[in-house]
Design a protein around this motif. Structure first.
Motif, PDB file in Angstrom:
ATOM      1  N   VAL A 149       3.371  -1.089   4.250  1.00 60.16           N
ATOM      2  CA  VAL A 149       2.705   0.179   3.919  1.00 60.16           C
ATOM      3  C   VAL A 149       3.724   1.307   3.872  1.00 60.16           C
ATOM      4  O   VAL A 149       4.509   1.490   4.817  1.00 60.16           O
ATOM      5  CB  VAL A 149       1.623   0.516   4.979  1.00 60.16           C
ATOM      6  CG1 VAL A 149       0.991   1.866   4.685  1.00 60.16           C
ATOM      7  CG2 VAL A 149       0.570  -0.584   5.023  1.00 60.16           C
ATOM      8  N   TRP A 185       0.828  -1.199   0.000  1.00 59.79           N
ATOM      9  CA  TRP A 185       0.000   0.000   0.000  1.00 59.79           C
ATOM     10  C   TRP A 185       0.868   1.257   0.000  1.00 59.79           C
ATOM     11  O   TRP A 185       1.900   1.311   0.680  1.00 59.79           O
ATOM     12  CB  TRP A 185      -0.896   0.055   1.242  1.00 59.79           C
ATOM     13  CG  TRP A 185      -2.037  -0.910   1.194  1.00 59.79           C
ATOM     14  CD1 TRP A 185      -2.095  -2.161   1.742  1.00 59.79           C
ATOM     15  CD2 TRP A 185      -3.290  -0.699   0.531  1.00 59.79           C
ATOM     16  NE1 TRP A 185      -3.305  -2.743   1.474  1.00 59.79           N
ATOM     17  CE2 TRP A 185      -4.060  -1.869   0.735  1.00 59.79           C
ATOM     18  CE3 TRP A 185      -3.833   0.362  -0.203  1.00 59.79           C
ATOM     19  CZ2 TRP A 185      -5.356  -2.017   0.224  1.00 59.79           C
ATOM     20  CZ3 TRP A 185      -5.114   0.228  -0.708  1.00 59.79           C
ATOM     21  CH2 TRP A 185      -5.857  -0.943  -0.494  1.00 59.79           C
ATOM     22  N   LEU A 221      -9.476  -0.306   4.414  1.00 55.44           N
ATOM     23  CA  LEU A 221      -8.497  -1.211   3.816  1.00 55.44           C
ATOM     24  C   LEU A 221      -8.830  -2.657   4.180  1.00 55.44           C
ATOM     25  O   LEU A 221      -9.346  -2.927   5.253  1.00 55.44           O
ATOM     26  CB  LEU A 221      -7.092  -0.864   4.309  1.00 55.44           C
ATOM     27  CG  LEU A 221      -6.611   0.568   4.037  1.00 55.44           C
ATOM     28  CD1 LEU A 221      -5.215   0.769   4.613  1.00 55.44           C
ATOM     29  CD2 LEU A 221      -6.628   0.882   2.559  1.00 55.44           C
TER      30      LEU A 221
END
Length: 278
Positions: free
Chosen positions: A149, A76, A141
């Motif tokens: 991330v 992400w 999410l």
């Protein structure tokens, strides 16, 4: 201009509103309020500056765009400001890199302005939460356990998002993409002067940093923090304003120019937050 208003309407005629957002992010808001008849003071309380070095961000972007191995890839890229989008896009260009495709890395953002910037500069947005907060993004999410991330942010960014993500099992790499710096002391002198004279109706505050700068400007002019009512872009900024002693007249239901215009219009015309008419 809010829905339902016509070009000939001037419900804010005779009213003065200060905008403390950085000038490059304030054009649309200023134009909308001026279209309703308001006198608008552009008084940026903060500015965006580069970090001391881009080394950490550049290393993260190399890993983002072309991971050496699958176990190094970010799952992400999370962006919570248009400024962060701009810096990431600019550094990718400078490095000759492109964002990894959505099968490798997905992009999550907070807020319509950030989403618009990400779509324009990075070419896509995969997740936009309906609740424009760190909790809202984290909740939007999918399973994060073990997810890697990348969170490029300002040096003054709150720890709320990394904390929530880490609690859900994510491995968060927070990298400073830009610095938030206070504007020069005289940048808010006109706002403070008008507040002292009673000729300022509202101040639009779009970040906790701007709230602090505004209070310091009031103090320098010998004014109390509550010298003028504030309209806030969201609950986090409203909390910061109250913490500094500012009076919060209204909080926008979402962090958009249109929402800020609507609540400003309501404050100055509905009587729910009466201000002296001049």
């Amino acid at each position: 201009m809010p829905a339902g208003a016509s070009p000939g309407d001037a419900p804010l005629a005779g009213r003065t509103v200060a905008i403390t957002r950085p000038r490059e992010r304030a054009h649309g808001l200023i134009a909308a309020l001026e279209a309703l008849g308001a006198t608008v003071l552009s008084a940026p309380a903060i500015a965006v500056a580069p970090p001391a070095t881009y080394d950490a961000l550049d290393a993260a972007l190399h890993r983002l765009a072309a991971p050496a191995a699958p176990e190094h890839a970010y799952h992400w890229l999370l962006l919570t400001s248009a400024a962060a989008v701009d810096v990431v896009a600019a550094r990718l260009d400078a490095l000759g890199l492109a964002l990894a495709d959505e099968t490798t890395t997905r992009v999550g953002v907070v807020g319509a302005a950030t989403a618009g910037a990400a779509q324009a500069r990075l070419g896509r947005v995969d997740v936009i939460p309906s609740l424009h907060t760190a909790d809202g993004l984290a909740a939007a999410l999918p399973s994060l356990w073990g997810a890697r991330v990348l969170f490029p942010c300002a040096d003054r960014a709150r720890d709320a998002l990394p904390t929530v993500l880490a609690a859900r099992g994510a491995q968060v790499h927070r990298v400073i993409a830009y610095r938030t710096v206070d504007a020069p002391p005289d940048a808010l002198s006109d706002v403070a002067g008008r507040a002292a004279a009673g000729t300022l109706d509202l101040v639009v505050v779009a970040s906790p940093s701007a709230a602090g700068a505004l209070v310091r400007a009031f103090a320098a002019a010998g004014l109390p923090p509550a010298a003028c009512d504030a309209v806030c872009i969201g609950p986090t900024t409203a909390e910061a304003c109250r913490g500094h002693g500012l009076r919060v007249a209204a909080v926008a239901p979402e962090p958009t120019d249109d929402a800020l215009v609507r609540v400003t219009l309501t404050c100055l015309t509905s009587g729910r937050h009466p201000l002296p008419a001049r």
